[in-house]
Design a protein around this motif. Structure first.
Motif, PDB file in Angstrom:
ATOM      1  N   MET A 125       0.535  -0.946   0.005  1.00 51.26           N
ATOM      2  CA  MET A 125       0.201  -0.409  -0.260  1.00 51.26           C
ATOM      3  C   MET A 125       1.054   1.429  -0.309  1.00 51.26           C
ATOM      4  O   MET A 125       1.820   1.760   1.037  1.00 51.26           O
ATOM      5  CB  MET A 125      -1.328  -0.150   1.357  1.00 51.26           C
ATOM      6  N   ASP A 126       0.374   2.801  -0.985  1.00 50.85           N
ATOM      7  CA  ASP A 126       0.960   3.610  -1.037  1.00 50.85           C
ATOM      8  C   ASP A 126       1.374   4.095   0.611  1.00 50.85           C
ATOM      9  O   ASP A 126       0.350   3.854   1.205  1.00 50.85           O
ATOM     10  CB  ASP A 126       1.076   4.219  -2.024  1.00 50.85           C
ATOM     11  N   ILE A 127       2.287   5.236   0.679  1.00 45.75           N
ATOM     12  CA  ILE A 127       2.502   5.331   1.918  1.00 45.75           C
ATOM     13  C   ILE A 127       1.828   6.957   2.188  1.00 45.75           C
ATOM     14  O   ILE A 127       1.342   6.898   3.534  1.00 45.75           O
ATOM     15  CB  ILE A 127       4.096   5.777   2.300  1.00 45.75           C
ATOM     16  N   ILE A 128       1.608   7.347   1.590  1.00 42.60           N
ATOM     17  CA  ILE A 128       0.756   8.164   1.048  1.00 42.60           C
ATOM     18  C   ILE A 128      -0.811   7.697   1.980  1.00 42.60           C
ATOM     19  O   ILE A 128      -1.535   8.415   2.429  1.00 42.60           O
ATOM     20  CB  ILE A 128       0.215   9.548  -0.256  1.00 42.60           C
ATOM     21  N   LEU A 129      -1.269   6.952   1.327  1.00 43.91           N
ATOM     22  CA  LEU A 129      -2.610   6.455   1.327  1.00 43.91           C
ATOM     23  C   LEU A 129      -2.181   5.762   2.985  1.00 43.91           C
ATOM     24  O   LEU A 129      -3.872   6.248   3.708  1.00 43.91           O
ATOM     25  CB  LEU A 129      -2.928   5.332   0.526  1.00 43.91           C
ATOM     26  N   ILE A 130      -1.401   5.337   3.542  1.00 40.77           N
ATOM     27  CA  ILE A 130      -1.657   4.461   4.726  1.00 40.77           C
ATOM     28  C   ILE A 130      -1.514   5.798   5.323  1.00 40.77           C
ATOM     29  O   ILE A 130      -2.393   6.266   6.648  1.00 40.77           O
ATOM     30  CB  ILE A 130       0.122   4.448   5.222  1.00 40.77           C
ATOM     31  N   TYR A 149      -9.310   2.689   0.645  1.00 39.06           N
ATOM     32  CA  TYR A 149      -8.322   1.596   1.202  1.00 39.06           C
ATOM     33  C   TYR A 149      -8.949   0.583  -0.410  1.00 39.06           C
ATOM     34  O   TYR A 149      -7.108   0.718  -1.510  1.00 39.06           O
ATOM     35  CB  TYR A 149      -8.885   0.431   1.783  1.00 39.06           C
ATOM     36  N   PHE A 150      -9.745   0.877  -0.593  1.00 36.84           N
ATOM     37  CA  PHE A 150     -10.547  -0.671  -1.810  1.00 36.84           C
ATOM     38  C   PHE A 150     -10.010   0.682  -3.307  1.00 36.84           C
ATOM     39  O   PHE A 150      -9.123  -0.303  -4.477  1.00 36.84           O
ATOM     40  CB  PHE A 150     -11.488  -1.215  -1.836  1.00 36.84           C
ATOM     41  N   PHE A 151      -9.945   1.781  -3.039  1.00 35.36           N
ATOM     42  CA  PHE A 151     -10.045   2.326  -4.527  1.00 35.36           C
ATOM     43  C   PHE A 151      -8.781   3.310  -4.448  1.00 35.36           C
ATOM     44  O   PHE A 151      -8.908   3.581  -6.219  1.00 35.36           O
ATOM     45  CB  PHE A 151     -11.361   3.288  -4.666  1.00 35.36           C
ATOM     46  N   ALA A 152      -8.463   4.043  -3.811  1.00 32.66           N
ATOM     47  CA  ALA A 152      -7.384   4.644  -3.664  1.00 32.66           C
ATOM     48  C   ALA A 152      -6.467   4.287  -4.648  1.00 32.66           C
ATOM     49  O   ALA A 152      -5.793   4.706  -5.329  1.00 32.66           O
ATOM     50  CB  ALA A 152      -6.691   4.955  -2.541  1.00 32.66           C
ATOM     51  N   PRO A 153      -5.630   3.083  -4.884  1.00 31.40           N
ATOM     52  CA  PRO A 153      -4.881   2.483  -4.914  1.00 31.40           C
ATOM     53  C   PRO A 153      -4.846   2.502  -6.715  1.00 31.40           C
ATOM     54  O   PRO A 153      -4.167   2.454  -7.180  1.00 31.40           O
ATOM     55  CB  PRO A 153      -4.788   0.904  -4.781  1.00 31.40           C
ATOM     56  N   ILE A 154      -6.010   2.828  -7.257  1.00 22.08           N
ATOM     57  CA  ILE A 154      -6.177   2.275  -9.312  1.00 22.08           C
ATOM     58  C   ILE A 154      -6.092   4.484  -9.235  1.00 22.08           C
ATOM     59  O   ILE A 154      -5.031   3.445 -10.157  1.00 22.08           O
ATOM     60  CB  ILE A 154      -7.958   2.686  -9.350  1.00 22.08           C
ATOM     61  N   ILE A 155      -6.090   4.694  -7.943  1.00 24.71           N
ATOM     62  CA  ILE A 155      -5.918   6.173  -8.822  1.00 24.71           C
ATOM     63  C   ILE A 155      -4.597   6.470  -8.518  1.00 24.71           C
ATOM     64  O   ILE A 155      -3.909   6.782  -9.165  1.00 24.71           O
ATOM     65  CB  ILE A 155      -6.827   7.084  -7.842  1.00 24.71           C
ATOM     66  N   ILE A 156      -3.920   6.028  -7.483  1.00 20.92           N
ATOM     67  CA  ILE A 156      -2.149   5.933  -7.238  1.00 20.92           C
ATOM     68  C   ILE A 156      -2.035   5.132  -8.314  1.00 20.92           C
ATOM     69  O   ILE A 156      -0.594   5.184  -8.764  1.00 20.92           O
ATOM     70  CB  ILE A 156      -1.947   5.330  -6.132  1.00 20.92           C
ATOM     71  N   SER A 157      -1.676   4.004  -9.241  1.00 25.38           N
ATOM     72  CA  SER A 157      -1.334   3.347  -9.847  1.00 25.38           C
ATOM     73  C   SER A 157      -1.271   3.953 -11.236  1.00 25.38           C
ATOM     74  O   SER A 157      -0.624   3.899 -11.696  1.00 25.38           O
ATOM     75  CB  SER A 157      -1.797   1.851  -9.839  1.00 25.38           C
ATOM     76  N   GLN A 158      -2.539   4.768 -11.488  1.00 28.46           N
ATOM     77  CA  GLN A 158      -2.432   5.600 -12.565  1.00 28.46           C
ATOM     78  C   GLN A 158      -1.870   7.241 -12.715  1.00 28.46           C
ATOM     79  O   GLN A 158      -1.539   7.405 -14.188  1.00 28.46           O
ATOM     80  CB  GLN A 158      -4.241   5.896 -12.752  1.00 28.46           C
ATOM     81  N   PHE A 159      -1.961   7.196 -11.624  1.00 29.60           N
ATOM     82  CA  PHE A 159      -1.604   8.961 -11.628  1.00 29.60           C
ATOM     83  C   PHE A 159      -0.615   9.826 -10.831  1.00 29.60           C
ATOM     84  O   PHE A 159      -0.029  10.758 -11.087  1.00 29.60           O
ATOM     85  CB  PHE A 159      -2.889   9.669 -11.162  1.00 29.60           C
ATOM     86  N   GLY A 205       1.244   9.272  -6.696  1.00 27.45           N
ATOM     87  CA  GLY A 205       0.450   9.933  -5.836  1.00 27.45           C
ATOM     88  C   GLY A 205       0.094  11.527  -5.007  1.00 27.45           C
ATOM     89  O   GLY A 205      -0.641  10.930  -3.880  1.00 27.45           O
ATOM     90  N   ILE A 206       1.201  11.938  -5.333  1.00 34.00           N
ATOM     91  CA  ILE A 206       0.675  13.691  -5.459  1.00 34.00           C
ATOM     92  C   ILE A 206      -0.685  13.784  -6.199  1.00 34.00           C
ATOM     93  O   ILE A 206      -1.668  14.637  -5.280  1.00 34.00           O
ATOM     94  CB  ILE A 206       2.473  14.311  -6.249  1.00 34.00           C
ATOM     95  N   SER A 207      -1.073  13.362  -6.745  1.00 40.05           N
ATOM     96  CA  SER A 207      -2.041  13.782  -8.136  1.00 40.05           C
ATOM     97  C   SER A 207      -3.509  12.764  -6.681  1.00 40.05           C
ATOM     98  O   SER A 207      -4.235  13.854  -7.432  1.00 40.05           O
ATOM     99  CB  SER A 207      -2.614  12.853  -9.186  1.00 40.05           C
ATOM    100  N   PHE A 208      -3.097  11.273  -6.063  1.00 41.42           N
ATOM    101  CA  PHE A 208      -4.035  11.326  -5.521  1.00 41.42           C
ATOM    102  C   PHE A 208      -4.270  12.357  -4.287  1.00 41.42           C
ATOM    103  O   PHE A 208      -5.608  12.068  -3.832  1.00 41.42           O
ATOM    104  CB  PHE A 208      -3.722   9.853  -5.136  1.00 41.42           C
ATOM    105  N   LEU A 209      -3.529  12.628  -4.224  1.00 48.07           N
ATOM    106  CA  LEU A 209      -3.630  13.881  -2.607  1.00 48.07           C
ATOM    107  C   LEU A 209      -4.316  15.236  -3.178  1.00 48.07           C
ATOM    108  O   LEU A 209      -4.962  15.568  -2.231  1.00 48.07           O
ATOM    109  CB  LEU A 209      -2.140  14.464  -2.062  1.00 48.07           C
ATOM    110  N   TYR A 210      -4.034  15.194  -4.587  1.00 46.21           N
ATOM    111  CA  TYR A 210      -5.082  16.868  -4.957  1.00 46.21           C
ATOM    112  C   TYR A 210      -6.206  15.782  -5.158  1.00 46.21           C
ATOM    113  O   TYR A 210      -7.059  17.365  -5.441  1.00 46.21           O
ATOM    114  CB  TYR A 210      -3.831  16.486  -5.893  1.00 46.21           C
TER     115      TYR A 210
END
Length: 212
Positions: free
Chosen positions: A1-6, A65-75, A77-82
């Motif tokens: 799991m990405d550290i930003i999501l954690i 937790y379920f949906f965020a990795p889809i965005i992180i893998s595509q864009f 971690g920084i774009s996920f935060l955005y």
């Protein structure tokens, strides 16, 4: 799991549990129209890290937790935060717009931010499936649309402090930010873009006709 999501999940858990045991803390940082009008705009962000109870917190964090990795893998971690914070803030702004005449209106929850993540994920991966109640497979877009339609019921019922209006603001935020990053989706995935817009349009119709 990405550290930003954690980190986002940990912050939600720590702040929410602090508020569960400290009513003054909860009241100080929850979304409240009157306090925001008085200059406490920080509540438009802090309220997104508070929750009504443990089930409310668990549902939001599990969904994230379920949906965020889809965005992180595509864009990344920084774009996920955005997208996360953009959706959180757009959820608060829509809530303020809808309820600005009610100084006593209050709401809490990460649902606006999470709804933005859901909408963004569905746009990025329209063919995804979820297991409803861990058993029944359903398309992801039905979950997103159903969640928003349920939110209309929550807005009309007004039985809790959950930010149901923020769900729509968050969905709008995630929807628009993702389309701005990937505008080709409007032509490549027109049906899904239109389907996800339907509950948002229903909300504004109900608001315009004073049926909320």
């Amino acid at each position: 799991m990405d550290i930003i999501l954690i980190v986002i999940i940990i912050l939600n858990v720590i702040i929410s549990f602090k508020a569960f045991d400290d009513q003054m803390f909860f009241n100080k940082y929850k979304f409240q129209i009157g306090s925001i009008k008085a200059g406490e705009q920080i509540r438009m962000v802090t309220s997104g890290f508070l929750h009504v109870d443990i089930p409310h917190l668990v549902f939001n964090m599990f969904t994230l937790y379920f949906f965020a990795p889809i965005i992180i893998s595509q864009f990344g971690g920084i774009s996920f935060l955005y997208i996360y914070f953009g959706s959180l803030i757009s959820g608060s702004l829509l809530t303020y717009f809808f309820h600005n005449k009610d100084s006593y209106y209050t709401a809490v929850g990460a649902s606006g931010a999470v709804m933005g993540i859901i909408y963004s994920s569905i746009l990025l991966k329209p063919g995804m499936e979820l297991l409803l109640f861990y058993v029944i497979p359903i398309p992801g877009y039905l979950f997103g649309i159903g969640y928003l339609l349920y939110s209309i019921y929550g807005m009309k019922a007004k039985r809790d402090n959950i930010g149901h209006t923020a769900h729509f603001g968050g969905a709008i935020g995630g929807y628009l930010i993702t389309l701005s990053k990937e505008p080709h989706m409007i032509f490549d995935n027109t049906l899904m873009v239109v389907l996800l817009a339907i509950p948002i349009l229903v909300l504004f119709y109900l608001f315009k006709t004073n049926k909320l």
